[in-house]
Structure formats: C-alpha cells, structure tokens
Design a protein around this motif. Structure first.
Motif, PDB file in Angstrom:
ATOM      1  N   ASP A  49      -4.100   1.620  -5.009  1.00 34.13           N
ATOM      2  CA  ASP A  49      -4.021   2.181  -6.369  1.00 34.13           C
ATOM      3  C   ASP A  49      -3.045   1.337  -7.159  1.00 34.13           C
ATOM      4  OD1 ASP A  49      -3.243   4.016  -8.652  1.00 34.13           O
ATOM      5  OD2 ASP A  49      -4.658   5.317  -7.590  1.00 34.13           O
ATOM      6  N   ASP A  50      -3.333   1.096  -8.435  1.00 31.98           N
ATOM      7  CA  ASP A  50      -2.459   0.219  -9.230  1.00 31.98           C
ATOM      8  C   ASP A  50      -1.213   0.932  -9.752  1.00 31.98           C
ATOM      9  OD1 ASP A  50      -4.020   1.788 -10.884  1.00 31.98           O
ATOM     10  OD2 ASP A  50      -4.112   0.305 -12.494  1.00 31.98           O
ATOM     11  N   ALA A  51      -1.121   2.243  -9.574  1.00 31.66           N
ATOM     12  CA  ALA A  51       0.048   2.990 -10.039  1.00 31.66           C
ATOM     13  C   ALA A  51       0.995   3.260  -8.871  1.00 31.66           C
ATOM     14  CB  ALA A  51      -0.383   4.303 -10.679  1.00 31.66           C
ATOM     15  N   PRO A  52       2.211   2.680  -8.880  1.00 29.07           N
ATOM     16  CA  PRO A  52       3.153   2.869  -7.768  1.00 29.07           C
ATOM     17  C   PRO A  52       3.464   4.329  -7.482  1.00 29.07           C
ATOM     18  CG  PRO A  52       3.901   1.096  -9.195  1.00 29.07           C
ATOM     19  CD  PRO A  52       2.745   1.756  -9.894  1.00 29.07           C
ATOM     20  N   ILE A  53       3.607   5.141  -8.529  1.00 25.12           N
ATOM     21  CA  ILE A  53       3.969   6.550  -8.326  1.00 25.12           C
ATOM     22  C   ILE A  53       2.846   7.313  -7.618  1.00 25.12           C
ATOM     23  CG2 ILE A  53       3.114   7.335 -10.579  1.00 25.12           C
ATOM     24  CD1 ILE A  53       5.567   9.219 -10.643  1.00 25.12           C
ATOM     25  N   ILE A  54       1.593   6.924  -7.912  1.00 30.98           N
ATOM     26  CA  ILE A  54       0.458   7.573  -7.255  1.00 30.98           C
ATOM     27  C   ILE A  54       0.380   7.134  -5.794  1.00 30.98           C
ATOM     28  CG2 ILE A  54      -2.065   7.744  -7.194  1.00 30.98           C
ATOM     29  CD1 ILE A  54      -2.064   7.680 -10.220  1.00 30.98           C
ATOM     30  N   ARG A  55       0.627   5.847  -5.548  1.00 28.91           N
ATOM     31  CA  ARG A  55       0.631   5.366  -4.157  1.00 28.91           C
ATOM     32  C   ARG A  55       1.678   6.117  -3.335  1.00 28.91           C
ATOM     33  NH1 ARG A  55       0.463   0.161  -6.575  1.00 28.91           N
ATOM     34  NH2 ARG A  55       2.572  -0.321  -5.867  1.00 28.91           N
ATOM     35  N   GLU A  56       2.847   6.298  -3.929  1.00 32.59           N
ATOM     36  CA  GLU A  56       3.925   6.996  -3.224  1.00 32.59           C
ATOM     37  C   GLU A  56       3.572   8.459  -2.987  1.00 32.59           C
ATOM     38  OE1 GLU A  56       8.679   8.071  -3.853  1.00 32.59           O
ATOM     39  OE2 GLU A  56       7.715   6.555  -5.112  1.00 32.59           O
ATOM     40  N   SER A  57       3.027   9.111  -3.999  1.00 33.91           N
ATOM     41  CA  SER A  57       2.679  10.528  -3.890  1.00 33.91           C
ATOM     42  C   SER A  57       1.576  10.756  -2.864  1.00 33.91           C
ATOM     43  CB  SER A  57       2.239  11.062  -5.256  1.00 33.91           C
ATOM     44  OG  SER A  57       1.758  12.381  -5.144  1.00 33.91           O
ATOM     45  N   LEU A  58       0.522   9.925  -2.924  1.00 34.72           N
ATOM     46  CA  LEU A  58      -0.588  10.083  -1.987  1.00 34.72           C
ATOM     47  C   LEU A  58      -0.163   9.760  -0.556  1.00 34.72           C
ATOM     48  CD1 LEU A  58      -3.659   8.627  -3.923  1.00 34.72           C
ATOM     49  CD2 LEU A  58      -3.172  11.015  -3.384  1.00 34.72           C
ATOM     50  N   THR A  59       0.712   8.776  -0.405  1.00 32.72           N
ATOM     51  CA  THR A  59       1.217   8.441   0.929  1.00 32.72           C
ATOM     52  C   THR A  59       1.922   9.635   1.548  1.00 32.72           C
ATOM     53  OG1 THR A  59       1.486   6.086   0.422  1.00 32.72           O
ATOM     54  CG2 THR A  59       2.797   6.972   2.239  1.00 32.72           C
ATOM     55  N   GLN A  60       2.786  10.282   0.770  1.00 32.38           N
ATOM     56  CA  GLN A  60       3.511  11.444   1.272  1.00 32.38           C
ATOM     57  C   GLN A  60       2.549  12.583   1.619  1.00 32.38           C
ATOM     58  OE1 GLN A  60       6.655  12.804  -1.289  1.00 32.38           O
ATOM     59  NE2 GLN A  60       7.043  14.646  -0.104  1.00 32.38           N
ATOM     60  N   THR A  61       1.564  12.811   0.761  1.00 31.44           N
ATOM     61  CA  THR A  61       0.601  13.893   0.997  1.00 31.44           C
ATOM     62  C   THR A  61      -0.217  13.643   2.254  1.00 31.44           C
ATOM     63  OG1 THR A  61       0.429  14.322  -1.387  1.00 31.44           O
ATOM     64  CG2 THR A  61      -1.329  15.179   0.022  1.00 31.44           C
ATOM     65  N   ILE A  62      -0.711  12.411   2.411  1.00 33.79           N
ATOM     66  CA  ILE A  62      -1.556  12.084   3.574  1.00 33.79           C
ATOM     67  C   ILE A  62      -0.757  12.164   4.865  1.00 33.79           C
ATOM     68  CG2 ILE A  62      -2.834  10.216   4.698  1.00 33.79           C
ATOM     69  CD1 ILE A  62      -3.746   9.348   1.881  1.00 33.79           C
ATOM     70  N   ASP A  63       0.477  11.676   4.845  1.00 36.74           N
ATOM     71  CA  ASP A  63       1.298  11.692   6.062  1.00 36.74           C
ATOM     72  C   ASP A  63       1.636  13.104   6.525  1.00 36.74           C
ATOM     73  OD1 ASP A  63       1.352   8.993   6.528  1.00 36.74           O
ATOM     74  OD2 ASP A  63       3.242   8.632   5.484  1.00 36.74           O
ATOM     75  N   GLU A  64       1.512  14.087   5.618  1.00 32.33           N
ATOM     76  CA  GLU A  64       1.820  15.471   5.974  1.00 32.33           C
ATOM     77  C   GLU A  64       0.583  16.249   6.444  1.00 32.33           C
ATOM     78  OE1 GLU A  64       3.602  17.034   2.471  1.00 32.33           O
ATOM     79  OE2 GLU A  64       5.544  16.047   2.788  1.00 32.33           O
ATOM     80  N   ILE A  65      -0.604  15.638   6.365  1.00 34.48           N
ATOM     81  CA  ILE A  65      -1.845  16.346   6.687  1.00 34.48           C
ATOM     82  C   ILE A  65      -1.995  16.571   8.182  1.00 34.48           C
ATOM     83  CG2 ILE A  65      -4.367  16.129   6.703  1.00 34.48           C
ATOM     84  CD1 ILE A  65      -4.114  14.724   3.970  1.00 34.48           C
ATOM     85  N   ASN A  66      -1.813  15.504   8.947  1.00 31.56           N
ATOM     86  CA  ASN A  66      -2.091  15.558  10.385  1.00 31.56           C
ATOM     87  C   ASN A  66      -1.314  14.428  11.039  1.00 31.56           C
ATOM     88  OD1 ASN A  66      -3.384  15.037  12.994  1.00 31.56           O
ATOM     89  ND2 ASN A  66      -5.066  16.328  12.306  1.00 31.56           N
ATOM     90  N   GLU A  67      -0.651  14.726  12.163  1.00 24.65           N
ATOM     91  CA  GLU A  67       0.160  13.695  12.813  1.00 24.65           C
ATOM     92  C   GLU A  67      -0.679  12.518  13.294  1.00 24.65           C
ATOM     93  OE1 GLU A  67       2.078  15.192  16.285  1.00 24.65           O
ATOM     94  OE2 GLU A  67       0.238  15.988  17.183  1.00 24.65           O
ATOM     95  N   MET A  68      -1.989  12.719  13.409  1.00 28.12           N
ATOM     96  CA  MET A  68      -2.864  11.645  13.869  1.00 28.12           C
ATOM     97  C   MET A  68      -3.465  10.846  12.715  1.00 28.12           C
ATOM     98  SD  MET A  68      -2.508  11.798  17.060  1.00 28.12           S
ATOM     99  CE  MET A  68      -3.773  10.634  17.581  1.00 28.12           C
ATOM    100  N   ILE A  69      -3.064  11.134  11.468  1.00 21.57           N
ATOM    101  CA  ILE A  69      -3.505  10.359  10.308  1.00 21.57           C
ATOM    102  C   ILE A  69      -2.263   9.797   9.631  1.00 21.57           C
ATOM    103  CG2 ILE A  69      -4.766  10.380   8.123  1.00 21.57           C
ATOM    104  CD1 ILE A  69      -6.251  12.855   9.081  1.00 21.57           C
ATOM    105  N   VAL A  70      -2.150   8.470   9.546  1.00 20.75           N
ATOM    106  CA  VAL A  70      -0.954   7.851   8.979  1.00 20.75           C
ATOM    107  C   VAL A  70      -1.346   6.766   7.981  1.00 20.75           C
ATOM    108  CG1 VAL A  70       0.467   8.303  11.022  1.00 20.75           C
ATOM    109  CG2 VAL A  70      -0.785   6.155  10.857  1.00 20.75           C
TER     110      VAL A  70
END
Length: 362
Positions: A8-29
């Motif tokens: 994603d070209d927006a740094p804030i969105i990359r950071e937000s989505l990274t945090q959200t995805i990392d909290e979904i499941n320990e087997m998804i990083v």
C-alpha cells in the motif's frame, strides 16, 4: 505459518493493517511491506511469502499489475485486494486475476480477520490436495518405504526411527521438485496414509496440521526456504510417528503402559544425569530385572538405549535450533567425552553431529 506481504502506498495504512493482521492468528504473520507493486516485486526476489494483500491504485505499478506478475512468477502465492475504490470494474478484474477477496477501506477488522482465515484455509486445502495427488502417483512405486514405517510402528521399534524419518524426508523432497512449501502437506498425507493402513490394528488417530512456531521468524529469505520447510516436515513426521507408536501401545495393557510412561517421564527429566537402574525401579515400584524386561518388550529398546535415544533427540534439537557448539551440546545431554558423544550420535542418526547439521540446514 502463513507469511504475508502487505502492499500500500500509504505508510499509516501499512502500519495499521500490519498490526491488525498480526493480531488475527498466531499462524498468520506480516513478513514484509512495500509502497507499490514494483517495490513488492523487488522484495519478493529475496523473500518468501504465501499471500499478498495489496491496494489497487499505487504509483509506479498498481495492484492489478502486481497480482498478474505474482501469478506468473510465484504461482504458489495467492492475493487479496484492500482498496478505497468501490469500483465494479476493479473488482471484476481482481476476480479474473483470481484474487481471493476484495475488501473496501476503511477496513472492518472483523471482515479482514474472516477473509484472512479463509485465505489460510484456502492455501492449506490447495496444498493438501496437491500433496494427496502427488502421493497417489508416487506411492505405488515406493511402497517399501510405507512398509518400513508400518513395521516400526507395529513392533514399537524406535531405535532406527530417527534415521528412517530423515530418509523419508529426502524421498518426499525428491518428489516436490523444489516446491518445498508442499513438504508439510506431503508429510501430513504420508502420516494419514499410515493411519488408514493401521485401522486394521484398531488404531484410531486424528492428526492436526501441526504448528511450526519457533522454527522460523516472520521473514523467510530465499536461501533459507529449503532448510525451513525441511525442518517443518521433520517436526511433522516426528510428531506423527511418535503419536502413532503411542497409539499402538495404547491397545495393550493399560497398567503396563502406565508403568512404561512413568519410566519415560523419569528419563525425560533426568536423561542428562547418571541414571541408576535400581533407583529408577524403586521410583516406579518394580523389580529391577522385571522392569528392564518389560520395558524392552513394550518399547523394543533397552532402558539404556532409550536413555541414549532421549539424549540424541535432545542433541538433535539443540544442533538444529541453537548455535551451540558440538561440545556444548554434548555437555547438555550428559556426555563429557565429546568424541564418544559424536560416535554415539553417528551410530544413532547415521552421520556425525556436524554432518547432520549441515545436511539438514544446507
């Protein structure tokens, strides 16, 4: 473990989505991020991932062009779209490019979580299907390997099981033809075939997909791909083999099994010490001679050989999962004489500690 590249070209969105995805499941990083499609392709030249989550409109190279490039260069990967544009044409093109989902911004965390879980299931199911088809084609020509496993399990023969596992891994690796990501699913398919064969022995067992936490970090660089997936497959085969042997023992006298498990638990706690058989027999409240005879009958190994096996399995783990030197590993598993430790290790695994480490990590 499902590794994700987020684009994603927006740094804030990359950071937000990274945090959200990392909290979904320990087997998804989230393994990496990129600001556009071109940056993503450059990153993929040196890293491995299973899933790409990308925006559509980005400078230099947009998301649709990226998905098209990924499908050509990295056919094992799947893609999802996260976009601000509720545009039917974009969604249509994404579907035509076989994107798994099209999610609108601002992203609903619950919706993203559900989509990521579906993506993980899709990846696992596709690999399981490919592995099952591969096993169906190959197994008739390699039936002798399955028979060797069945003999080990039915006779509770564990002494040469570690070497058989390594040899089986190399057989499976020769089948996948550099598609190392299939090794895990192929190992599971191998174990499932064994379970089906053992139904006649009244063995009923369900094995899960297994977890590979601790075998690799979030990022997986290209030179480490083979080593990582081999380690995952070895863990899978080992866990499955010993669960099958445990299940086979379970069809025997439960009281006997209980005593054997007490002996094993004691050895597991004290394997690095100088274990005295008389003291061990008193712990499990058995005559020493009978204890040794029973243990040999039930496990196929003498108490001393089982102790050695525990030491060797621990040594193998230390060699593969730490940077400890051979002499340090020897000391941690109860051997002050390093050459003697190396001699025993070679007898057990068929190669020296250093050769085993190189073979598994090369």
């Amino acid at each position: 473990m499902i590794r994700v590249l987020l684009v994603d070209d927006a740094p804030i969105i990359r950071e937000s989505l990274t945090q959200t995805i990392d909290e979904i499941n320990e087997m998804i990083v989230v393994s990496g991020t990129a600001a556009n499609g071109q940056k993503a392709l450059e990153w993929l030249e040196t890293h491995y991932v299973d899933l790409c989550v990308t925006d559509i409109r980005m400078p230099v190279m947009d998301g649709l062009a990226l998905i098209e490039q990924i499908s050509t260069r990295y056919p094992w990967m799947v893609c999802m779209v996260v976009s601000s544009y509720d545009d039917f044409e974009y969604a249509k093109q994404s579907i035509q490019l076989k994107a798994l989902d099209y999610i609108l911004k601002p992203v609903n965390p619950a919706l993203l979580s559900s989509s990521m879980e579906r993506a993980m299931n899709h990846i696992n199911q596709e690999r399981s299907r490919d592995a099952a088809a591969m096993l169906l084609r190959k197994l008739p020509h390699h039936r002798i390997w399955l028979e060797r496993w069945l003999e080990h399990i039915r006779t509770l023969h564990t002494e040469t099981l570690p070497l058989l596992i390594v040899e089986t891994l190399e057989l499976l690796e020769s089948w996948v033809d550099n598609r190392y990501y299939l090794l895990n699913a192929l190992s599971n398919a191998w174990l499932q075939t064994l379970i089906e064969e053992l139904l006649a022995d009244k063995i009923h067992l369900e094995l899960d997909e297994g977890k590979d936490l601790g075998l690799g970090g979030k990022e997986l660089d290209v030179p480490s791909i083979r080593s990582y997936f081999r380690l995952c497959a070895v863990r899978r085969l080992e866990e499955g083999a010993y669960r099958l042997i445990t299940a086979m023992r379970g069809v025997r006298d439960q009281q006997t099994i209980k005593k054997i498990e007490m002996i094993k638990e004691y050895i597991a706690l004290h394997f690095a010490e100088d274990i005295n058989l008389q003291e061990l027999s008193e712990v499990v409240e058995m005559n020493k001679s009978y204890m040794c005879t029973l243990f040999k009958q039930e496990t196929g190994a003498t108490v001393w050989n089982y102790i050695m096996g525990e030491r060797m399995r621990k040594a193998r783990s230390l060699l593969l999962e730490t940077s400890d030197k051979v002499y340090e590993v020897a000391g941690q598993v109860g051997y002050e004489d390093v050459p003697y430790f190396s001699q025993i290790f070679k007898k057990y695994y068929g190669m020296s500690p250093l050769d085993y480490k190189k073979r598994m990590k090369s």
